[in-house]
Design a protein around this motif. Structure first.
Motif, short mmCIF file in Angstrom:
data_model
loop_
_atom_site.label_atom_id
_atom_site.label_comp_id
_atom_site.label_asym_id
_atom_site.label_seq_id
_atom_site.Cartn_x
_atom_site.Cartn_y
_atom_site.Cartn_z
N THR A 265 80.34 14.99 10.22
CA THR A 265 79.29 15.60 9.42
C THR A 265 78.97 14.82 8.15
O THR A 265 77.82 14.79 7.72
N THR B 132 73.67 19.76 8.98
CA THR B 132 74.65 19.01 9.79
C THR B 132 75.97 19.77 9.97
O THR B 132 76.42 19.95 11.10
N SER B 133 76.57 20.20 8.86
CA SER B 133 77.88 20.85 8.98
C SER B 133 77.81 22.18 9.74
O SER B 133 78.57 22.38 10.68
N PRO B 134 76.89 23.09 9.34
CA PRO B 134 76.83 24.35 10.10
C PRO B 134 76.53 24.15 11.59
O PRO B 134 77.12 24.83 12.43
N PHE C 159 76.98 30.34 6.17
CA PHE C 159 76.58 30.30 7.57
C PHE C 159 75.86 31.59 7.96
O PHE C 159 74.80 31.57 8.57
N LEU D 253 88.14 35.17 14.40
CA LEU D 253 88.19 34.23 15.53
C LEU D 253 89.22 33.13 15.26
O LEU D 253 89.97 32.73 16.16
N PHE E 115 75.65 18.78 20.08
CA PHE E 115 75.50 18.67 18.63
C PHE E 115 74.26 17.84 18.28
O PHE E 115 73.42 18.27 17.48
N PHE F 97 80.72 23.34 17.96
CA PHE F 97 82.14 23.21 18.27
C PHE F 97 82.69 24.54 18.81
O PHE F 97 83.31 24.62 19.87
N VAL F 98 82.38 25.61 18.05
CA VAL F 98 82.88 26.93 18.42
C VAL F 98 82.25 27.41 19.73
O VAL F 98 82.90 28.03 20.57
N LYS G 259 81.95 28.96 3.18
CA LYS G 259 81.25 28.38 4.33
C LYS G 259 80.77 29.50 5.26
O LYS G 259 79.64 29.47 5.75
N ARG G 260 81.64 30.50 5.48
CA ARG G 260 81.26 31.59 6.39
C ARG G 260 80.07 32.39 5.86
O ARG G 260 79.17 32.75 6.61
N ALA H 39 86.69 24.25 12.52
CA ALA H 39 85.38 24.85 12.75
C ALA H 39 85.47 26.38 12.89
O ALA H 39 84.62 27.11 12.39
N PHE I 96 77.31 21.54 13.36
CA PHE I 96 78.53 20.98 13.98
C PHE I 96 79.55 22.08 14.26
O PHE I 96 80.07 22.20 15.35
N TYR I 97 79.82 22.89 13.23
CA TYR I 97 80.83 23.94 13.40
C TYR I 97 80.43 24.92 14.51
O TYR I 97 81.24 25.31 15.32
N SER I 98 79.14 25.30 14.53
CA SER I 98 78.76 26.30 15.53
C SER I 98 78.72 25.69 16.94
O SER I 98 79.05 26.37 17.91
N ASP J 41 87.37 28.63 11.54
CA ASP J 41 87.46 29.36 10.28
C ASP J 41 86.17 29.28 9.47
O ASP J 41 85.91 30.13 8.62
N ALA J 42 85.35 28.27 9.74
CA ALA J 42 84.08 28.16 9.01
C ALA J 42 83.05 29.12 9.59
O ALA J 42 82.01 29.38 8.98
N ILE J 43 83.32 29.64 10.79
CA ILE J 43 82.37 30.55 11.44
C ILE J 43 82.88 31.99 11.37
O ILE J 43 82.13 32.91 11.05
#
Lengths: 294, 192
Positions: free
Chosen positions: A201, B112-114, B103, A54, B139, B120-121, B99-100, A46, B116-118, A48-50
């Motif tokens: 997801t 769903t995916s964005p 986002f 970080l 979530f 999580f972070v 993805k970044r 997660a 979830f990732y946010s 790295d996707a944001i």
């Protein structure tokens, strides 16, 4: 031998049986584990996707603490995703001095600094290279003869960093399984992705991958895992996989350290076998007959 | 971000102003469309564009089409495409970079995916470590999708019964453990 231990978040929660069995087995082998003080999450996939920065600063924080705690010890990591993230820091810092500086500006917030060079090792690599099949066999009290075990490595153990094993057809678990007295069930899916990263997801996609793997292992007694994500995914989706394929997909999915612990004669409580969602009756019968022969 | 703006032109040969896709287009400019990535991808069956097609869209600078695509949200980071790419391109990293950008732009077909990732972070920022129960609760709340939690209900019950997840009270007003670190990351990223 002394290691700095980075358990990772799952091992505090859904994979507590992995944590318990790692500690128990490493103790049996005479290794000393010192948990990295105040460790924090590696960012998983997660982070790295944001944010790219970080995703490197989070694992670098842990390595910086590790360096202060015990500069010459290797960091032992039982989770594939954490292993990749911690290992990735040095690689990316060496690619760009700009990123190296930025990471340290971030770490300065916590009065930390990471200069690189801490060796990050996967648990399996430590078991195979630092201890080896002979010293593992020397600890075996119950030979697991007659058991056919499928070694499942998952993706991030040897990809993209392949210094621990072959990135396409890893083999390092095989001598270990034989050292326990069990047979290696031959298959070619050891490094295929189980889709754990999509379990929350895109669960319908992950389920197809899980069903495929369980199907490939259908003739084996147990799937052996080295990652909390893989174990959870293969362990928890069996009812759905059975419905998808129209046949029974129940399978025992154990952590490598749980199976080692069984062979070492450690108790079910020490290995937290009750926490696994699926330990099949057939597997338990085989276990009992293996230990009665001992 | 380590990607330096290359100022590269798009494959159209156009002189498009430097955009967020430029560093990505540069990374896959050597793609020869052999399709090894698609053939290696575990999840290609579930994607609207295959990985090979996605790289072609990137080369062509088809921004709208790229960010309408579900492809990069289907990547489970197994690095098989990266391993097998005959041109040695960092394909998995490039997917993460897409993805970044998606986002940051806020353009995606499914949230769903964005989300979830946010979530999580955000959990990492709050507690330093992911608290699985707290994270999943947040979530589902942020997803605002009444049926989504039901798909996980039976698994949740199983995990609770096995004592694998401990119900923890969320720390609503506490200071986040990694606030400082996160603030610094944001600061440096807005500079570059």
């Amino acid at each position: 031998m002394k290691y700095l231990y980075y358990p990772g978040c799952s091992l505090e929660g859904t994979a507590s049986e992995y944590d318990a069995s790692v500690r128990a087995v490493m103790h049996s082998l005479g290794a000393e584990l010192a948990e990295i003080e105040d460790w924090t999450c590696c960012g998983a996939s997660a982070g790295d996707a944001i944010s790219y920065l970080l995703s490197l600063a989070l694992p670098a924080r842990n390595l910086a603490i590790a360096g202060k705690q015990s500069p010459r010890s290797d960091v032992l990591v039982p989770c594939n995703a954490c292993y990749l993230n911690l290992k990735r820091v040095d690689d990316h810092m060496n690619r760009s001095t700009d990123i190296r500086e930025k990471i340290n500006v971030v770490l300065a917030e916590e009065n930390l600094r990471y200069g690189g060079g801490i060796k990050v090792r996967h648990l399996l690599d430590v078991l195979v290279r630092d201890f080896g099949p002979e010293s593992i066999a020397a600890n075996v009290k119950n030979k697991l003869s007659g058991m056919r075990i499928v070694p499942y490595y998952g993706c991030q153990f040897a990809r993209p960093y392949s210094d621990a094993d072959d990135p396409q057809f890893p083999v390092s678990m095989e001598p270990l399984i034989r050292a326990l007295g069990a047979e290696v069930y031959p298959w070619t899916m050891g490094a295929k992705c189980c889709g754990a990263g999509l379990m929350t997801t895109k669960s319908e996609v992950a389920l197809k991958l899980v069903a495929n793997l369980l199907n490939g292992a259908s003739e084996a007694d147990c799937i052996l895992t080295i990652c909390p994500m893989c174990q959870m995914n293969l362990d928890s989706q069996q009812n759905k996989a059975s419905r998808l394929l129209g046949k029974d997909m129940s399978k025992s999915v154990l952590y490598v350290t749980q199976l080692m612990g069984i062979a070492f004669g450690l108790s079910d409580e020490e290995l937290m076998l009750k926490k696994n969602l699926a330990v099949t009756a057939g597997f338990q019968t085989k276990l009992r007959s293996a230990s009665s022969r001992a | 971000m380590n990607e330096q703006s290359s100022g590269a032109t798009t494959a159209h040969g156009g002189s498009a102003a430097a955009g967020p896709l430029d560093p990505i287009a540069e990374k896959v400019s050597a793609c020869m469309q052999c399709g090894t990535c698609t053939g290696s991808c575990a999840n290609a069956f579930a994607m609207d564009y295959t990985p090979r097609q996605l790289w072609r869209l990137v080369q062509l600078g088809e921004q709208d089409e790229i960010f309408r695509s579900t492809t990069f949200w289907m990547c489970s980071s197994c690095y098989y495409c990266t391993l097998r790419c005959p041109r040695g391109l960092p394909l998995t990293e490039t997917i993460q970079a897409l993805k970044r950008i998606a986002f940051a732009r806020g353009t995606y077909r499914s949230k769903t995916s964005p989300v979830f990732y946010s979530t999580f972070v955000d959990n990492i920022r709050r507690y330093g470590r992911v608290r699985e129960m707290d994270m999943m609760t947040r979530f589902f709340l942020r997803l605002k999708h009444p049926v989504a939690p039901l798909r996980f209900a039976s698994l949740g019950v199983k995990l609770l019964r096995k004592g694998k997840i401990s119900p923890q009270m969320p720390a609503l007003f506490a200071k986040g453990k990694l606030d400082g670190l996160f603030r610094k990351v944001r600061e440096l990223e807005s500079e570059s």
